[in-house]
Design a protein around this motif. Structure first.
Motif, short mmCIF file in Angstrom:
data_model
loop_
_atom_site.label_atom_id
_atom_site.label_comp_id
_atom_site.label_asym_id
_atom_site.label_seq_id
_atom_site.Cartn_x
_atom_site.Cartn_y
_atom_site.Cartn_z
N CYS A 58 2.04 11.41 2.39
CA CYS A 58 1.94 10.30 1.70
C CYS A 58 2.66 10.71 0.26
CB CYS A 58 0.11 10.39 0.64
SG CYS A 58 0.66 8.81 0.18
N LEU A 59 3.51 9.76 0.01
CA LEU A 59 4.37 9.16 -1.05
C LEU A 59 3.47 9.56 -2.30
CD1 LEU A 59 6.77 6.77 -0.18
CD2 LEU A 59 7.13 9.43 0.25
N HIS A 60 2.00 9.13 -2.19
CA HIS A 60 1.81 9.33 -3.88
C HIS A 60 0.32 10.50 -3.89
CE1 HIS A 60 2.52 4.86 -4.35
NE2 HIS A 60 1.93 4.65 -2.75
N LYS A 65 8.58 5.57 5.07
CA LYS A 65 9.08 6.17 3.45
C LYS A 65 8.97 7.24 3.90
CE LYS A 65 10.61 4.82 0.01
NZ LYS A 65 11.73 3.76 -0.40
N ARG A 66 8.85 8.67 4.17
CA ARG A 66 8.45 9.88 3.82
C ARG A 66 9.78 10.27 5.37
NH1 ARG A 66 5.58 14.11 1.81
NH2 ARG A 66 7.84 15.74 2.56
N ILE A 108 0.72 -1.42 -0.24
CA ILE A 108 0.46 -0.28 -0.11
C ILE A 108 0.94 1.25 0.52
CG2 ILE A 108 -1.62 1.08 1.08
CD1 ILE A 108 -2.62 -1.42 1.89
N LYS A 109 1.78 1.09 0.43
CA LYS A 109 3.01 2.64 0.87
C LYS A 109 3.25 2.61 -0.41
CE LYS A 109 6.57 1.72 2.85
NZ LYS A 109 7.01 1.61 4.55
N ASN A 110 4.41 1.89 -0.84
CA ASN A 110 4.76 1.73 -2.16
C ASN A 110 4.30 1.34 -3.41
OD1 ASN A 110 7.40 2.91 0.30
ND2 ASN A 110 7.57 0.90 0.77
N GLY A 111 3.74 0.76 -3.29
CA GLY A 111 3.35 -0.33 -4.62
C GLY A 111 1.85 0.56 -5.35
#
Length: 176
Positions: free
Chosen positions: A47-49, A131-132, A3-6
């Motif tokens: 959020c990375l997205h 991740k951040r 969810i976080k990276n994909g």
């Protein structure tokens, strides 16, 4: 991590496996998703997205939650998709994201949230920010040593509360 990276496809598979996973009125998998959605919807800059990705993630969770989990858990997930929820979890998410209130203010209250729901839900925002936080650590290390690619090699940085995250607006304690 999917969810976080994909991709959204990977996220959909993870959501399918997490929804309804565990025991009780709000299973642990739901609690994790609740915290994750709450973080992404209250603090989208972490959020990375992009916002469209988060809205699609909300849609994926909400499309399945009524069939895969309890009514209470589905209602909490719906609130999280709106950036709302139990005040103990809101304080924890806001505290993780902004540093205010501090952990000593919100953690004892969060531990009173269900049998394990507070702690389970805390895993979501921590995953959302990790991740951040890694990226912020890496940026801070490059400022100290441009050749550095591993912040854990710098014990002189002063420990988990002195990780350079405040410069990036994140206050997630360093795992290293």
């Amino acid at each position: 991590n999917a969810i976080k990276n994909g991709t959204l496809e990977a996220a959909a598979l993870s959501i399918h496996h997490l929804l309804g996973f565990g025991l009780g009125l709000t299973p642990s998998g739901d609690d994790l998703l609740n915290g994750l959605l709450l973080m992404y919807n209250r603090w989208p800059a972490l959020c990375l997205h992009d916002r469209n990705w988060v809205q699609e993630l909300n849609r994926l969770v909400l499309a399945e939650c009524r069939q895969r989990t309890t009514a209470l858990s589905a209602s909490l997930l719906e609130l999280a998709a709106l950036g709302s929820g139990d005040e103990r979890l809101l304080a924890a998410v806001d505290g993780l994201a902004s540093g205010q209130p501090g952990i000593k203010a919100w953690l004892p209250e969060l531990q009173t949230y269900g049998s394990s729901s507070g702690v389970d839900a805390l895993l979501g925002p921590v995953q959302a920010c990790s991740k951040r936080a890694e990226e912020a650590h890496d940026r801070a290390d490059r400022e100290i040593d441009p050749a550095c690619d591993d912040h854990h090699r710098h014990p002189e940085r002063g420990g988990p509360d002195d990780c350079g995250l405040a410069r990036d607006g994140l206050h997630v304690p360093c795992a290293g």
